[in-house]
Design a protein around this motif. Sequence first.
Motif, PDB file in Angstrom:
ATOM      1  N   GLY A   1       0.825  -1.198   0.000  1.00 14.52           N
ATOM      2  CA  GLY A   1       0.000   0.000   0.000  1.00 14.52           C
ATOM      3  C   GLY A   1       0.861   1.251   0.000  1.00 14.52           C
ATOM      4  O   GLY A   1       2.085   1.191   0.017  1.00 14.52           O
ATOM      5  N   PRO A   2       0.213   2.395  -0.018  1.00 16.79           N
ATOM      6  CA  PRO A   2       0.971   3.660  -0.019  1.00 16.79           C
ATOM      7  C   PRO A   2       1.679   3.899   1.311  1.00 16.79           C
ATOM      8  O   PRO A   2       1.194   3.504   2.363  1.00 16.79           O
ATOM      9  CB  PRO A   2      -0.101   4.719  -0.275  1.00 16.79           C
ATOM     10  N   TRP A   3       2.829   4.497   1.235  1.00  9.08           N
ATOM     11  CA  TRP A   3       3.627   4.867   2.405  1.00  9.08           C
ATOM     12  C   TRP A   3       3.932   6.342   2.196  1.00  9.08           C
ATOM     13  O   TRP A   3       4.976   6.702   1.672  1.00  9.08           O
ATOM     14  CB  TRP A   3       4.891   4.021   2.447  1.00  9.08           C
ATOM     15  N   ILE A   4       2.996   7.215   2.549  1.00  7.79           N
ATOM     16  CA  ILE A   4       3.073   8.623   2.197  1.00  7.79           C
ATOM     17  C   ILE A   4       4.105   9.372   3.043  1.00  7.79           C
ATOM     18  O   ILE A   4       4.086   9.296   4.264  1.00  7.79           O
ATOM     19  CB  ILE A   4       1.694   9.311   2.335  1.00  7.79           C
ATOM     20  N   HIS A   5       4.980  10.059   2.354  1.00  9.56           N
ATOM     21  CA  HIS A   5       5.951  10.977   2.952  1.00  9.56           C
ATOM     22  C   HIS A   5       5.703  12.347   2.331  1.00  9.56           C
ATOM     23  O   HIS A   5       5.027  12.459   1.310  1.00  9.56           O
ATOM     24  CB  HIS A   5       7.384  10.543   2.654  1.00  9.56           C
ATOM     25  N   TYR A   6       6.275  13.361   2.923  1.00  9.21           N
ATOM     26  CA  TYR A   6       6.103  14.714   2.406  1.00  9.21           C
ATOM     27  C   TYR A   6       7.461  15.355   2.153  1.00  9.21           C
ATOM     28  O   TYR A   6       8.321  15.347   3.024  1.00  9.21           O
ATOM     29  CB  TYR A   6       5.305  15.575   3.393  1.00  9.21           C
ATOM     30  N   LEU A   7       7.617  15.894   0.967  1.00  5.58           N
ATOM     31  CA  LEU A   7       8.779  16.712   0.648  1.00  5.58           C
ATOM     32  C   LEU A   7       8.428  18.118   1.124  1.00  5.58           C
ATOM     33  O   LEU A   7       7.419  18.684   0.705  1.00  5.58           O
ATOM     34  CB  LEU A   7       9.045  16.718  -0.856  1.00  5.58           C
ATOM     35  N   ILE A   8       9.240  18.649   2.009  1.00  8.62           N
ATOM     36  CA  ILE A   8       9.016  19.976   2.583  1.00  8.62           C
ATOM     37  C   ILE A   8      10.077  20.920   2.041  1.00  8.62           C
ATOM     38  O   ILE A   8      11.263  20.587   2.040  1.00  8.62           O
ATOM     39  CB  ILE A   8       9.116  19.944   4.122  1.00  8.62           C
ATOM     40  N   ILE A   9       9.666  22.098   1.607  1.00  9.91           N
ATOM     41  CA  ILE A   9      10.606  23.120   1.146  1.00  9.91           C
ATOM     42  C   ILE A   9      10.428  24.349   2.017  1.00  9.91           C
ATOM     43  O   ILE A   9       9.329  24.883   2.125  1.00  9.91           O
ATOM     44  CB  ILE A   9      10.411  23.486  -0.340  1.00  9.91           C
ATOM     45  N   GLU A  10      11.532  24.763   2.666  1.00  6.71           N
ATOM     46  CA  GLU A  10      11.547  25.961   3.515  1.00  6.71           C
ATOM     47  C   GLU A  10      12.207  27.110   2.762  1.00  6.71           C
ATOM     48  O   GLU A  10      13.183  26.903   2.045  1.00  6.71           O
ATOM     49  CB  GLU A  10      12.353  25.712   4.797  1.00  6.71           C
TER      50      GLU A  10
END
Length: 120
Positions: free
Chosen positions: A96-105
């Motif tokens: 299944g999906p393993w959602i991560h987030y790319l964060i840009i500061e």
Amino acid sequence: MRRARLTFIAITCLFVISCTRDFKANSEKFDSAKWKTHDLRERGRMTDDLLAHSLLVGKSPMEVRSLLGEPENITKAGLLEYETDPGAWLGGANNGPWIHYLIIEFGSQDGRAIKAYIID
């Protein structure tokens, strides 16, 4: 006694290895057009290259959006958040999906990206 201890250590090592994520095996070169298809697995495979080569650092918010498209979220602090999916567990234990987030500061002085990283 010694044989039992070696067997225990070997089984423990195999268990630990089987529980690790295999991020590098699915790594591929960043491609802006593919990223914009919103296929989270494609994004997940490209994040290592995107971060390793600091392709976002120093870019304005408009330049980041040109590369990545519109983010899924913009926080109150102005961080851009893009969903990614690094893929299945090693050996296919999690399909299944393993959602991560790319964060840009972005910096407060010049408004350019100062940091990009992944959170889950």
